[in-house]
Design a protein around this motif. Structure first.
Motif, mmCIF file in Angstrom:
data_model
loop_
_atom_site.group_PDB
_atom_site.id
_atom_site.type_symbol
_atom_site.label_atom_id
_atom_site.label_comp_id
_atom_site.label_asym_id
_atom_site.label_seq_id
_atom_site.Cartn_x
_atom_site.Cartn_y
_atom_site.Cartn_z
ATOM 1 N N LEU A 192 68.778 7.400 5.093
ATOM 2 C CA LEU A 192 69.711 6.122 5.424
ATOM 3 C C LEU A 192 70.736 6.723 5.956
ATOM 4 C CD1 LEU A 192 70.217 3.236 5.219
ATOM 5 C CD2 LEU A 192 71.125 3.510 2.890
ATOM 6 N N VAL A 252 72.528 5.501 9.577
ATOM 7 C CA VAL A 252 73.754 4.764 9.733
ATOM 8 C C VAL A 252 74.581 5.707 10.311
ATOM 9 C CG1 VAL A 252 75.526 3.794 8.315
ATOM 10 C CG2 VAL A 252 73.452 3.519 7.354
ATOM 11 N N THR A 273 75.043 -4.382 9.716
ATOM 12 C CA THR A 273 73.719 -4.275 9.827
ATOM 13 C C THR A 273 73.191 -3.732 8.691
ATOM 14 O OG1 THR A 273 74.234 -3.477 11.856
ATOM 15 C CG2 THR A 273 72.276 -2.805 11.032
ATOM 16 N N TRP A 274 73.855 -3.042 7.591
ATOM 17 C CA TRP A 274 73.343 -2.503 6.435
ATOM 18 C C TRP A 274 74.129 -3.656 5.497
ATOM 19 C CZ3 TRP A 274 73.267 0.584 10.448
ATOM 20 C CH2 TRP A 274 72.066 1.490 10.620
ATOM 21 N N ASP A 275 75.198 -2.725 4.674
ATOM 22 C CA ASP A 275 76.013 -3.545 3.952
ATOM 23 C C ASP A 275 77.341 -2.702 3.507
ATOM 24 O OD1 ASP A 275 75.490 -1.686 1.779
ATOM 25 O OD2 ASP A 275 73.590 -2.737 1.235
ATOM 26 N N THR A 279 76.957 0.661 1.540
ATOM 27 C CA THR A 279 76.267 1.779 2.502
ATOM 28 C C THR A 279 77.323 2.289 3.477
ATOM 29 O OG1 THR A 279 74.043 0.579 2.327
ATOM 30 C CG2 THR A 279 74.342 2.298 3.928
#
Length: 327
Positions: A34, A38, A106-108, A111
């Motif tokens: 991840l 990112v 896109t993620w949060d 993250t």
């Protein structure tokens, strides 16, 4: 003369720039998938990569022999810049950056914050390989200044009593400081201490001009050109120079003054059109253009102690090009 980015700025360091780009992608390695995903997302969303180009031009202007080190430093500068953007987007709750969805969108948020932390840590991990304690000290102090600039901006959010002096303190931390690191770093690595201050002065004035121009564009551009929404700064209650200049030009008892003051204090864009027209009518943007031109000239003047070269000219062209955005 119109400055062409490719020809007048990038051309003298094009080969080093390409090598640096490769190094950035190699530099983002992580055991956690991840983190990789990112990091790649945010680095690939990169804009013109002005800071690393500035770093490479400064290295060549200082006649740096080891360009391998300069390329590594330029990559480190870009990764540090990217990390600050990731954190900025979380703080500002931004959904778009240069027309692409942000990491937090896109993620949060969690993250994005943690990957921003990883990128900052990774830049210092890579910097240790350059084995220069003066450089490491300059970058660690500078990174503290950048974080403080962001906090100072938060502290002055929704405060219409912010002055131009406070605005300059904020933008020095959040914008100009990394430009300074990008140009002072090569002088340290090239062992040219006499060029450290002139290059830092250049970058400081360039960064100030760059941010003032950005703030002008918030009132004269459209979302497609800017890559973010018009009125974003007003929405967040940030007292930028166009608003500060407009307040200075207005009578404190006038309706217009009270409206601008209230808009900064409460944020939101319900009076956006009216505020934009006040900023235009008061001549605030002309004042900002004058200040941007003064800062640009100060940046160019600071370079006069460096030997004349296509690289010094590239740094001058970079400053002039920023000013072209508002003319």
């Amino acid at each position: 003369m119109t400055i062409d980015f490719q020809r007048d700025i990038l051309q003298p360091v094009a080969a080093d720039f390409a090598a640096m780009d490769t190094f950035i992608n190699q530099g983002i390695t992580s055991k956690v998938a991840l983190v990789m995903a990112v990091s790649r997302h945010v680095v690939e969303a990169g804009g013109k990569r002005m800071r690393p180009i500035m770093c490479l031009l400064a290295a060549k202007a200082c006649d740096m022999q080891n360009m391998e080190h300069a390329r590594h430093l330029a990559a480190i500068v870009e990764m540090l810049h990217t990390a600050t953007l990731v954190h900025d987007d979380v703080v500002d709750a931004s959904g778009l950056r240069r027309g692409r969805p942000t990491a937090n969108a896109t993620w949060d948020n969690q993250t994005a914050v943690l990957v921003g932390d990883f990128l900052i840590a990774r830049t210092f991990d890579l910097m240790v390989n350059l084995q220069d304690l003066t450089l490491l000290k300059t970058f660690s102090s500078g990174t503290c200044d950048i974080a403080e600039g962001e906090v100072l901006q938060l502290q002055w959010q929704h405060r219409p009593d912010a002055t131009e002096e406070i605005y300059l303190q904020i933008i020095h931390g959040k914008t100009s400081r990394l430009f300074e690191m990008a140009t002072e770093g090569p002088a340290i690595l090239a062992n040219k201490p006499q060029y450290r201050q002139p290059l830092r002065d250049y970058a400081c004035h360039f960064g100030n001009a760059f941010q003032i121009i950005d703030d002008i564009l918030d009132y004269t551009s459209d979302a497609d050109t800017l890559g973010k929404n018009i009125g974003d700064d007003l929405m967040e209650g940030k007292p930028t120079l166009p608003l500060i200049a407009a307040l200075n030009a207005l009578d404190k008892n006038s309706e217009d003054f009270k409206l601008v003051e209230k808009s900064i204090a409460t944020g939101g864009v319900e009076h956006l059109d009216k505020v934009i027209s006040i900023v235009h009518q008061t001549g605030a943007l002309d004042y900002c253009r004058k200040r941007a031109a003064e800062e640009t000239q100060a940046a160019i003047d600071a370079l006069s102690v460096l030997p004349d070269s296509p690289y010094r000219q590239g740094l001058e062209n970079l400053a002039k090009m920023a000013l072209q955005r508002i003319h």
